[in-house]
Design an enzyme around this catalytic site. Structure first.
Site, PDB file in Angstrom:
ATOM      1  N   TYR A  10       0.801  -1.219   0.000  1.00  0.00           N
ATOM      2  CA  TYR A  10       0.000   0.000   0.000  1.00  0.00           C
ATOM      3  C   TYR A  10       0.837   1.274   0.000  1.00  0.00           C
ATOM      4  O   TYR A  10       0.302   2.366   0.148  1.00  0.00           O
ATOM      5  CB  TYR A  10      -0.943   0.003   1.221  1.00  0.00           C
ATOM      6  CG  TYR A  10      -2.034  -1.043   1.113  1.00  0.00           C
ATOM      7  CD1 TYR A  10      -1.732  -2.394   1.217  1.00  0.00           C
ATOM      8  CD2 TYR A  10      -3.353  -0.679   0.894  1.00  0.00           C
ATOM      9  CE1 TYR A  10      -2.719  -3.355   1.123  1.00  0.00           C
ATOM     10  CE2 TYR A  10      -4.348  -1.636   0.798  1.00  0.00           C
ATOM     11  CZ  TYR A  10      -4.026  -2.968   0.909  1.00  0.00           C
ATOM     12  OH  TYR A  10      -5.005  -3.918   0.807  1.00  0.00           O
ATOM     13  N   LYS A  46       3.958 -15.309   4.133  1.00  0.00           N
ATOM     14  CA  LYS A  46       4.187 -16.193   2.985  1.00  0.00           C
ATOM     15  C   LYS A  46       5.708 -16.361   2.883  1.00  0.00           C
ATOM     16  O   LYS A  46       6.332 -16.095   1.851  1.00  0.00           O
ATOM     17  CB  LYS A  46       3.579 -15.532   1.725  1.00  0.00           C
ATOM     18  CG  LYS A  46       3.472 -16.441   0.530  1.00  0.00           C
ATOM     19  CD  LYS A  46       2.449 -17.530   0.669  1.00  0.00           C
ATOM     20  CE  LYS A  46       2.493 -18.469  -0.525  1.00  0.00           C
ATOM     21  NZ  LYS A  46       1.783 -19.731  -0.323  1.00  0.00           N
ATOM     22  N   ASP A  50      -2.101 -18.855   3.089  1.00  0.00           N
ATOM     23  CA  ASP A  50      -3.096 -19.711   2.435  1.00  0.00           C
ATOM     24  C   ASP A  50      -3.612 -20.778   3.409  1.00  0.00           C
ATOM     25  O   ASP A  50      -4.813 -20.995   3.538  1.00  0.00           O
ATOM     26  CB  ASP A  50      -2.533 -20.340   1.149  1.00  0.00           C
ATOM     27  CG  ASP A  50      -1.056 -20.701   1.237  1.00  0.00           C
ATOM     28  OD1 ASP A  50      -0.407 -20.365   2.242  1.00  0.00           O
ATOM     29  OD2 ASP A  50      -0.551 -21.354   0.306  1.00  0.00           O
ATOM     30  N   ASP A  52      -5.244  -7.357   5.363  1.00  0.00           N
ATOM     31  CA  ASP A  52      -6.475  -6.772   4.813  1.00  0.00           C
ATOM     32  C   ASP A  52      -7.423  -7.890   4.364  1.00  0.00           C
ATOM     33  O   ASP A  52      -8.630  -7.867   4.618  1.00  0.00           O
ATOM     34  CB  ASP A  52      -6.096  -5.885   3.617  1.00  0.00           C
ATOM     35  CG  ASP A  52      -7.229  -4.963   3.210  1.00  0.00           C
ATOM     36  OD1 ASP A  52      -8.233  -4.887   3.934  1.00  0.00           O
ATOM     37  OD2 ASP A  52      -7.106  -4.304   2.158  1.00  0.00           O
ATOM     38  N   ASP A  97     -11.218  -9.618   6.495  1.00  0.00           N
ATOM     39  CA  ASP A  97     -12.580  -9.685   5.942  1.00  0.00           C
ATOM     40  C   ASP A  97     -13.122 -11.112   6.037  1.00  0.00           C
ATOM     41  O   ASP A  97     -14.301 -11.331   6.316  1.00  0.00           O
ATOM     42  CB  ASP A  97     -12.612  -9.205   4.483  1.00  0.00           C
ATOM     43  CG  ASP A  97     -12.850  -7.697   4.394  1.00  0.00           C
ATOM     44  OD1 ASP A  97     -12.425  -6.987   5.318  1.00  0.00           O
ATOM     45  OD2 ASP A  97     -13.469  -7.231   3.412  1.00  0.00           O
TER      46      ASP A  97
END
Ligand SMILES: NC(=O)c1ccc[n+]([C@@H]2O[C@H](COP(=O)([O-])OP(=O)(O)OC[C@H]3O[C@@H](n4cnc5c(N)ncnc54)[C@H](O)[C@@H]3O)[C@@H](O)[C@H]2O)c1
Length: 376
Positions: free
Chosen positions: A147, A205, A238, A262, A266
């Site tokens: 970002y 990751k 994942d 982010d 959700d």
């Protein structure tokens, strides 16, 4: 030290933002009355619709007031089809201006399922997870990663052919959010629902990304040297997504870089009843901004219909932050009262909005929470 009065800036924004902020304000006003707190509210228009009207996303005095405030509550910004000349959504500079401008480096998102709340899956309300199993917090780095402004596009002959976003990960950025995660696990003290262990999970990751490898390295250094009493745990993002759904009870506090956090937050909101129940805080060392994690929900705007609880809980988090920052027991008690009232309204299940299977208007839920605050 406590203050005689706390300055609170409200940024209602677009769509359902002003509606949910109005309900949160009612609840905060009731809390201050009950606990003898003094909150001085200032409200500023901002967002895409303000941009359309004035050519500015917000007024210069709004940022100055935020900088001088003790807490900021934002509704939501953004409206379909209203964009800035640079391609960002109008309202972008309010949200990112606060995150970057006030160095709000830790985005803290509690995922707690209150008894009585069911989750909508395939259009059906279901009780898949047990409330006692869903009580975790995800911290997301808020000022770097994908970002940052380190991106660009190559356009030739009016056709965009290449777009690049750089995943900027720094030692400083990792260290401060990771430290906040370990501190939070200690402060919560109750550990993960499954085994009561204080545990911080690194969501990354690290099997592929260099930035994630640095994140993990700093995670180990900080955890080992300063928080030996808190268990260190690791999950590739994942795999984390399926573990979060399969056994949320294993998690206490989790920490991630910006983009990964982010996305997983959700997903986590589904476990707590959806976007209408999920609140977040953007915390720095000197400033903090709180918001429901949902957006401006254009199709529901102006209908008094969406769930105000996410924004009310964002207000509750703001009082908690003020209470901890200034050592103010009244603010802490006010935060507890709001949470208890929300929990009581959910448990009763009589006055809930459509997303939780109810038929109540948004303002009726706000009124019921205010009523409950007198009795909890
Ligand atoms: N922090 C922010 O200000 C923020 C965050 C996300 C999206 N946005 C902006 O909001 C606008 C709309 O985006 P979107 O439609 O993708 O996301 P959204 O969060 O506004 O809506 C997505 C869905 O979530 C549900 N929802 C949202 N708020 C709810 C509430 N209070 N109660 C019950 N259900 C609720 C609705 O079903 C809605 O259809 C866009 O302009 C987007 O850029 C802003």
């Amino acid at each position: 030290m406590t203050k005689a009065a706390y300055d609170v800036v409200l940024l209602p924004g677009d769509g359902t933002g002003p509606e949910v902020v109005a309900q949160a304000r009612r609840v905060l006003e009731a809390a201050q009355e009950r606990h003898g707190l003094a909150l001085r509210f200032q409200e500023f228009p901002c967002g895409a619709l303000h941009y359309k009207k004035t050519g500015r996303e917000w007024e210069p005095e709004a940022f100055a007031a935020c900088k001088a405030s003790d807490g900021i509550l934002l509704g939501a910004v953004g409206w379909p089809g209203i964009d800035l000349p640079d391609g960002n959504i109008a309202g972008y500079n309010v949200l990112f201006g606060l995150r970057f401008g006030l160095d709000l480096y830790a985005n803290v998102r509690p995922t707690k399922l209150y008894p009585g709340v069911r989750h909508a899956i395939s259009g059906q309300l279901q009780s898949v997870w047990k409330p006692q199993n869903v009580d975790l917090v995800i911290l997301r780095e808020n000022t770097e990663g994908l970002y940052t402004n380190a991106h660009g596009a190559l356009t030739r002959g009016g056709v965009t052919e290449v777009a690049i976003d750089n995943n900027v990960i720094t030692r400083k950025g990792c260290e401060r959010v990771i430290r906040k995660a370990f501190e939070l696990s200690r402060r919560r003290g109750r550990g993960a629902p499954k085994d009561g262990k204080k545990r911080v999970t690194s969501i990354d990751k690290a099997n592929v990304l260099r930035g994630s490898q640095l994140f993990r390295q700093v995670f180990d250094e900080v955890g080992q040297s300063s928080y030996p009493d808190v268990e260190r745990d690791y999950a590739f993002v994942d795999a984390y997504c399926q573990w979060l759904v399969r056994q949320p009870e294993y998690y206490d506090v989790c920490v991630a870089t910006n983009m990964l956090g982010d996305i997983v937050t959700d997903l986590a909101s589904v476990l707590q009843g959806g976007m209408g129940m999920a609140a977040g805080g953007n915390l720095g060392d000197a400033h903090a901004m709180f918001e429901p994690i949902h957006g401006s929900s254009p199709k529901h705007a102006g209908k008094d219909s969406v769930n105000p609880i996410a924004c009310i809980l964002a207000g509750q988090m703001m009082l908690q932050w003020i209470g901890e920052r200034y050592g103010d027991d009244k603010a802490l008690a006010a935060a507890r009262t709001i949470e208890s009232a929300v929990a009581a309204v959910c448990a009763e299940g009589k006055v809930l909005t459509y997303d939780l299977g109810g038929t109540a208007r948004m303002s009726e839920v706000g009124s019921e929470i205010v009523r409950k605050m007198a009795t909890v």
